[in-house]
Scaffold this active site. Structure first.
Site, short mmCIF file in Angstrom:
data_model
loop_
_atom_site.label_atom_id
_atom_site.label_comp_id
_atom_site.label_asym_id
_atom_site.label_seq_id
_atom_site.Cartn_x
_atom_site.Cartn_y
_atom_site.Cartn_z
N ARG A 91 -16.93 3.35 98.56
CA ARG A 91 -16.21 3.97 97.43
C ARG A 91 -16.33 3.17 96.12
O ARG A 91 -15.36 2.65 95.59
CB ARG A 91 -14.74 4.19 97.80
CG ARG A 91 -14.61 5.09 99.02
CD ARG A 91 -13.19 5.33 99.41
NE ARG A 91 -12.56 6.32 98.52
CZ ARG A 91 -11.30 6.73 98.69
NH1 ARG A 91 -10.56 6.21 99.64
NH2 ARG A 91 -10.78 7.61 97.85
N ASP B 38 -11.20 15.79 103.10
CA ASP B 38 -9.86 15.36 103.54
C ASP B 38 -9.32 16.23 104.67
O ASP B 38 -8.25 15.96 105.19
CB ASP B 38 -8.87 15.38 102.37
CG ASP B 38 -9.21 14.31 101.36
OD1 ASP B 38 -8.68 14.37 100.24
OD2 ASP B 38 -10.02 13.43 101.69
N LYS C 208 -0.31 15.07 96.35
CA LYS C 208 -0.39 13.62 96.12
C LYS C 208 -1.52 13.30 95.15
O LYS C 208 -1.35 12.54 94.21
CB LYS C 208 -0.65 12.92 97.45
CG LYS C 208 -1.13 11.49 97.33
CD LYS C 208 -1.39 10.82 98.65
CE LYS C 208 -2.74 11.11 99.21
NZ LYS C 208 -3.87 10.31 98.71
N ASN C 209 -2.70 13.91 95.35
CA ASN C 209 -3.87 13.51 94.56
C ASN C 209 -3.84 14.06 93.13
O ASN C 209 -4.55 13.56 92.27
CB ASN C 209 -5.16 13.92 95.28
CG ASN C 209 -5.33 13.07 96.54
OD1 ASN C 209 -4.66 12.06 96.72
ND2 ASN C 209 -6.21 13.49 97.43
N ARG D 187 1.69 7.45 103.70
CA ARG D 187 1.20 7.35 102.32
C ARG D 187 1.04 8.73 101.69
O ARG D 187 1.11 8.89 100.49
CB ARG D 187 -0.17 6.65 102.29
CG ARG D 187 -0.13 5.21 102.63
CD ARG D 187 -1.50 4.57 102.52
NE ARG D 187 -2.10 4.86 101.21
CZ ARG D 187 -3.30 4.37 100.86
NH1 ARG D 187 -4.00 3.63 101.71
NH2 ARG D 187 -3.80 4.63 99.67
N CYS E 205 -12.74 0.72 101.40
CA CYS E 205 -11.66 1.51 101.98
C CYS E 205 -12.09 1.84 103.41
O CYS E 205 -13.24 1.71 103.78
CB CYS E 205 -11.50 2.76 101.13
SG CYS E 205 -10.28 3.89 101.77
C1 EPZ Z 1 -10.50 11.44 95.84
O1 EPZ Z 1 -11.03 10.15 96.08
C2 EPZ Z 1 -9.32 11.58 96.77
N1 EPZ Z 1 -8.32 10.55 96.44
C3 EPZ Z 1 -9.76 11.43 98.21
O2 EPZ Z 1 -8.63 11.71 99.02
C4 EPZ Z 1 -10.82 12.48 98.51
O3 EPZ Z 1 -11.30 12.27 99.82
C5 EPZ Z 1 -11.97 12.37 97.51
O4 EPZ Z 1 -11.46 12.46 96.17
C6 EPZ Z 1 -12.99 13.47 97.69
O5 EPZ Z 1 -12.36 14.72 97.53
C7 EPZ Z 1 -7.53 10.78 95.37
O6 EPZ Z 1 -7.64 11.79 94.70
C8 EPZ Z 1 -6.50 9.72 95.08
P1 EPZ Z 1 -14.75 10.67 94.82
P2 EPZ Z 1 -12.16 9.57 95.06
O7 EPZ Z 1 -14.86 9.80 93.63
O8 EPZ Z 1 -11.88 10.06 93.71
C9 EPZ Z 1 -18.87 8.41 95.45
C10 EPZ Z 1 -7.01 11.34 100.64
O9 EPZ Z 1 -7.14 11.43 101.86
N2 EPZ Z 1 -18.59 7.72 94.16
O10 EPZ Z 1 -14.72 12.15 94.65
O11 EPZ Z 1 -12.25 8.11 95.30
C11 EPZ Z 1 -17.91 8.00 96.55
O12 EPZ Z 1 -18.36 6.82 97.18
C12 EPZ Z 1 -8.08 10.66 99.84
O13 EPZ Z 1 -6.05 11.82 99.98
C13 EPZ Z 1 -19.56 6.90 93.61
O14 EPZ Z 1 -20.62 6.72 94.18
O15 EPZ Z 1 -13.45 10.28 95.65
C14 EPZ Z 1 -17.95 9.19 97.47
O16 EPZ Z 1 -19.08 9.09 98.32
C15 EPZ Z 1 -9.11 9.98 100.71
N3 EPZ Z 1 -19.29 6.30 92.43
C16 EPZ Z 1 -18.16 10.38 96.52
O17 EPZ Z 1 -18.61 9.80 95.28
C17 EPZ Z 1 -18.11 6.48 91.75
O18 EPZ Z 1 -17.94 5.91 90.65
C18 EPZ Z 1 -16.90 11.18 96.24
O19 EPZ Z 1 -15.90 10.26 95.87
C19 EPZ Z 1 -17.13 7.31 92.33
C20 EPZ Z 1 -17.40 7.94 93.54
#
Ligand code: EPZ
Length: 430
Positions: free
Chosen positions: A122, A305, A22-23, A397, A117
């Site tokens: 996030r 995840d 999915k991701n 989802r 979320c």
């Molecule tokens: C992706 O989310 C995945 N979603 C998430 O999977 C997954 O948990 C996550 O990566 C971590 O592996 C998709 O790929 C659609 P991040 P993403 O940016 O990209 C902080 C699922 O269950 N951050 O890697 O949103 C953020 O708050 C979902 O399939 C900032 O601070 O995750 C978090 O603490 C849930 N500023 C950390 O980085 C930013 O601009 C990692 O988030 C972006 C992120």
């Protein structure tokens, strides 16, 4: 409202085929609009998030032909609009990938700010930092991000936090920027690599995906491609923990074992046998699991995840385990639901101290987010008696035919819509 009803106690036995990731698909579909040629994408997972992303793309004028549940033809030669509707970003945060794709291709994009979320605030500040570094003007007006640039130029970008979304979004915009972009402290997840490989198959010039430094040389044009999505490592890991929690013996097929190394390592520590094949892994759990400690980390560390899934498995293990969630600030909500089934865990900040119990008992619980919901299904499969899970829309989802795949492994699970169907299930399984 749809629910899952489960009569627990059956060990999962047999073979299960894993769907596309999915991701990875959520990044690849928007990237497909960066060419005017027709792009064929296969091994798409047939899950709600993907269907919503395809709707969001159609809404801005992209031609989407769903050849089958797992295949789509995307033609973005008549994109009429670069403004994505709020209803889509509300349904899936990953609609923000349209920012990077539209900005990269059309040098303008309007996408509503994703809200918070269930698992944390996030923010997307790093995404916007990358776009600005490449010369885009990025403003936020009435809750909408407006990004535009006369021309995007290469930049040297350092990501303060390892972020999957920021890495993918910036990589997309940089693919058609002028000159060379270097992104430091990148996410290294398999789905980041898949999006990079997809863009390269369209003629992009991206090197280093899968390491913490990605180098992109912008190109003028991208062209058609025919691309299969990689298998979903999180769906695979979910089934692996379901086998572990039910003392089962399953073969998980259509996987890349390398992507599952952190999950496999933990299952071995917990007393399971795991055998790796070229594109499958076999998980056998013949006795009660033993405790272990785990901390979620960016890939190749243990995936956040998979944190609820290992948390549920550890809630039935011998001994006390410590689970530390280092990525998101609010990803232990399933612990309260698990307590209704007899789970005993104490959450202190970003750590859960889980004292294993010999058995869980069925109860009525709610899926509070995608992975927490999947973890509660695992709890229901292992528990004694009947479990009913509300709000399974979250689970649908990200898991294709979840109940069907589990039934093929011997689980007593049904999706029900009303009391009547609940009674029919109860009568059938007693
Ligand atoms: C992706 O989310 C995945 N979603 C998430 O999977 C997954 O948990 C996550 O990566 C971590 O592996 C998709 O790929 C659609 P991040 P993403 O940016 O990209 C902080 C699922 O269950 N951050 O890697 O949103 C953020 O708050 C979902 O399939 C900032 O601070 O995750 C978090 O603490 C849930 N500023 C950390 O980085 C930013 O601009 C990692 O988030 C972006 C992120």
């Amino acid at each position: 409202m749809e629910q899952f009803i489960i009569r627990g106690g059956n060990p999962l036995v047999g073979e299960v085929d894993i769907s596309g990731a999915k991701n990875a698909a959520l990044g690849i579909l928007p990237a497909a609009i960066m060419t005017e040629d027709t792009v064929r994408i296969t091994n798409l997972p047939d899950v709600r998030d993907i269907n919503v992303m395809l709707e969001a793309m159609s809404q801005i004028g992209v031609k989407v032909e769903r050849v089958s549940r797992h295949e789509a033809l995307i033609t973005a030669d008549q994109v009429t609009d670069v403004s994505v509707d709020y209803e889509f970003i509300k349904k899936i945060r990953a609609s923000y990938y349209l920012l990077g794709a539209l900005l990269g291709k059309f040098k303008r994009a309007e996408v509503p700010l994703p809200g918070g979320c269930n698992i944390g605030s996030r923010p997307i500040d790093l995404h916007l930092k990358g776009f600005r570094a490449m010369g885009a003007q990025v403003t936020i007006k009435n809750g909408v991000i407006i990004a535009e640039a006369k021309q995007l130029h290469g930049a040297h970008i350092y990501l303060d936090t390892v972020s999957v979304g920021a890495t993918i979004n910036i990589m997309m915009a940089a693919a058609m920027a002028d000159g060379r972009t270097i992104i430091e402290n990148c996410a290294r997840e398999p789905h980041v690599v898949d999006v990079a490989n997809f863009l390269n198959s369209m003629g992009a010039n991206i090197k280093g995906a899968g390491t913490d430094v990605i180098r992109i040389r912008g190109v003028e044009k991208l062209h058609a491609t025919d691309y299969p999505i990689i298998p979903d490592q999180i769906e695979a890991g979910t089934f692996m923990f379901a086998a572990a929690a039910t003392k089962g013996d399953i073969m998980v097929r259509n996987v890349i074992p390398k992507h599952l190394e952190a999950t496999t390592a933990k299952l071995l520590e917990m007393g399971c046998e795991v055998e790796e094949f070229d594109s499958a892994v076999r998980v056998v759990a013949s006795k009660r699991l033993t405790n272990t400690n785990v901390k979620t980390l960016p890939y190749p560390g243990f995936p956040t995840d998979m944190q609820p899934q290992i948390g549920v498995a550890l809630s039935m293990a011998e001994g006390t385990s410590i689970v530390t969630e280092s990525i998101f600030e609010n990803r232990f909500k399933y612990i309260d639901e698990l307590a209704r089934m007899g789970g005993t865990a104490k959450v202190e900040g970003n750590t859960a101290i889980i004292t294993g119990v010999s058995k869980l008992t069925g109860a009525r619980v709610s899926a509070l987010d995608l992975r927490a919901g999947a973890a509660l299904v695992i709890a229901g499969l292992a528990a004694e008696g009947i479990t009913i899970i509300d709000d399974i829309k979250y689970i649908l989802r990200g898991y294709e035919n979840f109940d069907e795949k589990l039934r093929s492994l011997g689980a007593e699970i049904q999706m029900i819509q009303n009391e009547k169907e609940e009674q029919q299930f109860r009568l059938r399984v007693i």
